[in-house]
Design a protein around this motif. Structure first.
Motif, short mmCIF file in Angstrom:
data_model
loop_
_atom_site.label_atom_id
_atom_site.label_comp_id
_atom_site.label_asym_id
_atom_site.label_seq_id
_atom_site.Cartn_x
_atom_site.Cartn_y
_atom_site.Cartn_z
N ASN A 10 -0.94 10.45 9.68
CA ASN A 10 -0.74 11.31 8.51
C ASN A 10 -0.31 10.56 7.25
O ASN A 10 -0.07 11.19 6.22
N CYS A 11 -0.22 9.25 7.33
CA CYS A 11 0.09 8.50 6.10
C CYS A 11 -1.10 8.59 5.16
O CYS A 11 -2.19 8.12 5.49
N PRO A 12 -0.92 9.17 3.98
CA PRO A 12 -2.07 9.37 3.09
C PRO A 12 -2.61 8.09 2.50
O PRO A 12 -3.74 8.07 2.00
N GLU A 13 -1.85 7.01 2.58
CA GLU A 13 -2.30 5.74 2.02
C GLU A 13 -2.88 4.79 3.06
O GLU A 13 -3.34 3.71 2.72
N GLY A 14 -2.78 5.17 4.32
CA GLY A 14 -3.23 4.25 5.37
C GLY A 14 -2.37 3.00 5.42
O GLY A 14 -2.85 1.92 5.77
N ALA A 15 -1.09 3.15 5.11
CA ALA A 15 -0.20 1.99 5.03
C ALA A 15 0.38 1.60 6.39
O ALA A 15 0.98 0.53 6.53
N LEU A 16 0.23 2.47 7.38
CA LEU A 16 0.85 2.22 8.68
C LEU A 16 -0.19 1.78 9.69
O LEU A 16 -1.35 2.22 9.65
N ARG A 17 0.24 0.92 10.59
CA ARG A 17 -0.67 0.37 11.59
C ARG A 17 0.09 0.30 12.92
O ARG A 17 1.30 0.08 12.94
N LYS B 124 10.38 3.08 -0.62
CA LYS B 124 9.23 2.88 0.28
C LYS B 124 9.68 2.94 1.73
O LYS B 124 10.87 2.96 2.03
N CYS B 125 8.69 2.93 2.58
CA CYS B 125 8.94 3.07 4.02
C CYS B 125 9.77 1.92 4.57
O CYS B 125 9.55 0.76 4.23
N VAL B 126 10.74 2.25 5.42
CA VAL B 126 11.39 1.26 6.26
C VAL B 126 11.20 1.70 7.70
O VAL B 126 11.20 2.89 8.00
N VAL C 93 0.82 -1.21 0.00
CA VAL C 93 0.00 0.00 0.00
C VAL C 93 0.86 1.26 0.00
O VAL C 93 0.50 2.28 -0.58
N CYS C 94 2.04 1.20 0.64
CA CYS C 94 2.93 2.36 0.74
C CYS C 94 3.30 2.88 -0.64
O CYS C 94 3.68 2.12 -1.54
N GLN C 95 3.20 4.20 -0.80
CA GLN C 95 3.56 4.82 -2.08
C GLN C 95 4.84 5.65 -1.97
O GLN C 95 5.21 6.34 -2.93
N GLY C 96 5.48 5.62 -0.81
CA GLY C 96 6.79 6.27 -0.68
C GLY C 96 6.77 7.78 -0.62
O GLY C 96 7.70 8.42 -1.08
N HIS C 97 5.73 8.36 -0.05
CA HIS C 97 5.69 9.82 0.09
C HIS C 97 6.72 10.32 1.09
O HIS C 97 7.05 11.50 1.10
N ALA C 98 7.15 9.42 2.00
CA ALA C 98 8.09 9.76 3.08
C ALA C 98 7.50 10.75 4.08
O ALA C 98 8.23 11.41 4.80
N ARG C 99 6.18 10.88 4.10
CA ARG C 99 5.60 11.77 5.09
C ARG C 99 5.86 11.24 6.50
O ARG C 99 6.08 12.01 7.44
N CYS C 100 5.85 9.92 6.63
CA CYS C 100 6.12 9.32 7.94
C CYS C 100 7.53 9.68 8.41
O CYS C 100 7.73 10.03 9.56
N GLU C 101 8.48 9.64 7.50
CA GLU C 101 9.86 9.98 7.85
C GLU C 101 9.98 11.46 8.20
O GLU C 101 10.72 11.84 9.12
S1 SF4 Z 1 4.11 4.60 5.01
FE1 SF4 Z 1 2.70 6.16 4.24
S2 SF4 Z 1 3.67 8.15 4.65
FE2 SF4 Z 1 5.21 6.56 4.85
S3 SF4 Z 1 6.22 6.46 2.87
FE3 SF4 Z 1 4.58 4.92 2.87
S4 SF4 Z 1 2.76 5.92 2.05
FE4 SF4 Z 1 4.22 7.51 2.61
#
Ligand code: SF4
Length: 65
Positions: free
Chosen positions: A54-61, A32-34, A9-17
């Motif tokens: 704040n993950c726009p994809e809802g990829a984090l739990r 992508k997220c690590v 699901v992660c699209q790599g926006h790096a908003r989490c980082e």
């Molecule tokens: S986990 Fe969410 S905010 Fe972080 S890189 Fe992936 S899509 Fe973006």
């Protein structure tokens, strides 16, 4: 508290980082997220929660263990 990422699901926006670089990073190859610290230390829990919200994809739990 633990954090998990769904890389399908992660699209790599790096908003989490951007929000919590102590816990989240970006893979140099996939872009992508690590997760540096899957077991989030207590002092970083609020920041990590904000990043998850704040993950726009809802990829984090979050899980308790
Ligand atoms: S986990 Fe969410 S905010 Fe972080 S890189 Fe992936 S899509 Fe973006």
């Amino acid at each position: 508290m633990k954090v998990h990422v769904n890389l399908n699901v992660c699209q790599g926006h790096a908003r989490c980082e951007d929000i919590c670089p102590e816990v989240f990073g970006t893979d140099a190859v996939e872009g992508k997220c690590v997760i540096h610290q899957p077991d989030v230390p207590p002092e970083l829990e609020d920041k990590a929660r904000l990043a998850v919200r704040n993950c726009p994809e809802g990829a984090l739990r979050i899980s308790s263990r």
